[in-house]
Design a protein around this motif. Structure first.
Motif, short mmCIF file in Angstrom:
data_model
loop_
_atom_site.label_atom_id
_atom_site.label_comp_id
_atom_site.label_asym_id
_atom_site.label_seq_id
_atom_site.Cartn_x
_atom_site.Cartn_y
_atom_site.Cartn_z
N THR A 357 -6.64 13.51 -7.21
CA THR A 357 -6.57 14.55 -6.20
C THR A 357 -5.28 14.41 -5.40
O THR A 357 -4.63 13.37 -5.45
CB THR A 357 -7.79 14.47 -5.24
OG1 THR A 357 -7.78 15.60 -4.36
CG2 THR A 357 -7.75 13.20 -4.41
N TYR A 358 -4.91 15.42 -4.69
CA TYR A 358 -3.71 15.40 -3.85
C TYR A 358 -3.82 14.29 -2.81
O TYR A 358 -4.85 14.14 -2.15
CB TYR A 358 -3.56 16.76 -3.16
CG TYR A 358 -2.48 16.83 -2.10
CD1 TYR A 358 -1.20 17.24 -2.43
CD2 TYR A 358 -2.76 16.50 -0.76
CE1 TYR A 358 -0.21 17.33 -1.45
CE2 TYR A 358 -1.78 16.58 0.20
CZ TYR A 358 -0.51 16.99 -0.14
OH TYR A 358 0.47 17.07 0.81
N ARG A 359 -2.77 13.49 -2.67
CA ARG A 359 -2.75 12.42 -1.67
C ARG A 359 -1.55 12.62 -0.75
O ARG A 359 -0.40 12.72 -1.23
CB ARG A 359 -2.61 11.04 -2.32
CG ARG A 359 -3.43 10.83 -3.57
CD ARG A 359 -4.87 10.48 -3.28
NE ARG A 359 -5.59 10.24 -4.54
CZ ARG A 359 -6.85 9.86 -4.61
NH1 ARG A 359 -7.54 9.64 -3.50
NH2 ARG A 359 -7.44 9.68 -5.78
N ASP A 360 -1.79 12.66 0.56
CA ASP A 360 -0.67 12.84 1.47
C ASP A 360 -0.01 11.49 1.78
O ASP A 360 -0.49 10.43 1.35
CB ASP A 360 -1.09 13.56 2.74
CG ASP A 360 -2.04 12.76 3.62
OD1 ASP A 360 -2.14 11.52 3.45
OD2 ASP A 360 -2.68 13.36 4.50
N LYS A 361 1.09 11.55 2.51
CA LYS A 361 1.87 10.34 2.74
C LYS A 361 1.11 9.30 3.55
O LYS A 361 1.30 8.09 3.35
CB LYS A 361 3.20 10.67 3.41
CG LYS A 361 3.09 11.25 4.80
CD LYS A 361 4.49 11.53 5.36
CE LYS A 361 4.43 12.11 6.76
NZ LYS A 361 5.80 12.40 7.28
N ASN A 362 0.24 9.73 4.47
CA ASN A 362 -0.49 8.75 5.26
C ASN A 362 -1.52 8.01 4.41
O ASN A 362 -1.75 6.81 4.60
CB ASN A 362 -1.19 9.43 6.44
CG ASN A 362 -0.20 9.84 7.52
OD1 ASN A 362 0.92 9.33 7.57
ND2 ASN A 362 -0.59 10.76 8.37
N PHE A 363 -2.12 8.70 3.46
CA PHE A 363 -3.03 8.03 2.53
C PHE A 363 -2.26 6.98 1.73
O PHE A 363 -2.72 5.84 1.55
CB PHE A 363 -3.66 9.05 1.57
CG PHE A 363 -4.57 8.42 0.55
CD1 PHE A 363 -5.93 8.34 0.77
CD2 PHE A 363 -4.07 7.91 -0.64
CE1 PHE A 363 -6.78 7.74 -0.18
CE2 PHE A 363 -4.88 7.31 -1.59
CZ PHE A 363 -6.25 7.22 -1.35
#
Length: 506
Positions: A357-363
């Motif tokens: 799934t899409y992961r943002d930079k904070n993840f």
């Protein structure tokens, strides 16, 4: 449109002079004379105006080829070659941070970008802070490869107290009897460089830097230089405030620039580092340009110089976005360089796993803190009671991980820094203020079970142990002592690649 002002100026010069057409220089010319400043020699009526087109690239960060969220330089190369063909007096400059960031450049430690700059005919490059990410040895190798000078007037060796041997203070471009000087300056960027990479050098800043620039400019003028460009790896910052900031048309100019240098010392300032896009004109009439970053655009200025009397004008300034050249035919130089360095860049295409799934930079940054912690406990946990893993974790372009197959090149773009994973000792008071209770948006931590058990009862005078990277470890305000390094040439992206190869994030 960008040459309209210049063309009009030249036409006016050609039409002036009471109907006298420009004639060939007589035996008495040069030296030409233009006391009435009409662009014609008073003696022989020769046009004495010389125009230059100046293009500057800042903060390219190694983006040679197209990426998930950025263009490559193939169409830009075509655009610049067309500009060179239109004008014999075209100057290409870089204001720094050219090498580090994208996989093809990281895997060659900048050499593939340096070779591209050679092919394009760059006149000079100013060092940026990220040129130091691989240490001085990599800079020296690129300096030897470069067919252009690398500039930085203010970088000195701590032992010799002399300017480092891989840079020069300035360079001069000469054409049609006119000389343009370029002075290169590293901004006050200590906090943006891993301190272990600067242990042997120091930057001259503040009033001493201004003194250096003034002297260099005076030397250039004495040699006959007509126009001086300052190429500085620093720039206007929206967050700058206070008595050291200078307001320009309602904005504040970075306090790293000495406003007094605009009073006859330098004639044009090309900036970098903050990745902003702006054209500012200060109260002395000097333009400051920065074209963004990550290959989102470039800066342009046209300069008209009267070689008879030395008068110079910046006729036009412009920020050229990628859209102006995105549909041009791709220049073959990019493909040729990728072929030349194929063995070194091959690692970028290795598939490390699948992202479910899409992961943002904070993840991603939080996961890196957990991986730091896990790796440290496995290596040192039997000997040390480790509290946490983490630190200052930066996530770069494209700033997220898309769904689907992920190659090593993407991880290298997201986590480009070659910072060693380290075991450090830290006093309790600093553990709390720098890690456990920090409000810094780029600090991410993951506590061990032991860390969770003591986080509300930390003894300020006791010594604790954390896993971080060398950037955070050697950052002086963190007050840490490095005890050991995890492994040679294993970085955050490598921990993440191993995690994904074992099925993580699927």
């Amino acid at each position: 449109m960008k040459k309209l002002c210049l063309l009009l100026a030249v036409l006016l010069v050609l039409l002036c002079g009471c109907g006298n057409a420009p004639a060939a220089p007589s035996a008495s010319c040069p030296p030409h004379v233009d006391q009435n400043d009409d662009g014609l020699c008073d003696i022989c009526k020769t046009v004495v105006l010389v125009s230059f087109d100046i293009y500057a690239i800042n903060d390219l960060h190694g983006k040679l080829t197209d990426g998930e969220n950025h263009p490559g330089v193939d169409e830009l190369s075509t655009y610049l070659r067309q500009a060179q063909n239109l004008s014999g007096n075209t100057i290409l400059l870089s204001t720094g941070d050219m090498w580090q960031g994208a996989p093809e450049s990281n895997l060659t430690q900048g050499k593939i970008i340096t070779e591209w700059m050679n092919d394009m005919g760059f006149a000079a490059m100013t060092l940026g802070n990220h040129e130091y990410d691989w240490g001085e040895a990599a800079i020296r190798e690129n300096a030897q490869l470069a067919q252009f000078p690398i500039l930085a007037i203010n970088i000195y060796n701590k032992q010799t107290r002399q300017q480092v041997d891989y840079v020069q203070s300035s360079t001069v471009v000469e054409s049609d009897g006119v000389q343009i000087g370029i002075i290169g300056v590293m901004g006050d960027c200590y906090s943006s460089i891993a301190s272990e990479q600067t242990k042997d050098i120091y930057f001259i800043t503040g009033a001493e830097l201004s003194k250096l620039i003034r002297q260099e400019a005076a030397d250039l003028r004495s040699q006959g230089v007509d126009f001086i460009i300052m190429s500085i790896h620093d720039g206007y910052d929206q967050t700058t405030s206070g008595k050291n900031a200078t307001e320009i048309h309602g904005r504040e100019l970075s306090h790293y620039y000495d406003y007094g240098l605009s009073d006859g010392v330098v004639d044009l300032v090309l900036e970098a580092h903050t990745h902003q896009r702006y054209i500012l004109k200060d109260h002395y009439g000097v333009y400051h340009l920065q074209g963004g970053g990550d290959n989102k655009g470039i800066s342009y200025a046209s300069v008209l110089i009267n070689k008879a009397n030395g008068n110079a004008s910046v006729m036009q300034t412009e920020l050229i976005p990628t859209g102006d050249y995105a549909l041009l035919e791709a220049d073959p130089i990019v493909g040729e360089l990728m072929d030349k360095y194929a063995d070194q860049v091959a690692a970028a295409v290795r598939i490390v796993g699948n992202n479910g799934t899409y992961r943002d930079k904070n993840f991603i940054r939080q996961l890196v803190a957990e991986l730091y912690c896990k790796a440290g406990v496995e290596k040192w946990g039997k000997e040390y009671d480790i509290v946490l893993g983490g630190g200052f974790i930066s996530c770069r372009d494209p700033g997220y991980m898309p769904t689907g197959e992920v190659n090593y090149g993407l991880l290298q773009s997201l986590l480009p820094f070659d910072n060693q994973i380290t075991l450090c000792a830290i006093k309790g008071r600093d553990l709390v203020s720098k890690f456990l209770e920090t409000d810094h948006y780029s600090y991410f931590i993951h506590c061990t079970p032991y860390g969770e058990s003591i986080r509300n009862q930390v003894d300020p005078d006791a010594t604790y142990y954390v896993i971080t990277d060398s950037f955070s470890a050697y950052y002086a305000p963190n007050k840490m002592t490095v005890i050991d390094t995890y492994a040679e040439k294993v970085y955050a992206r490598d921990l993440l690649a191993d995690y994904m190869e074992q099925g993580g994030l699927a």
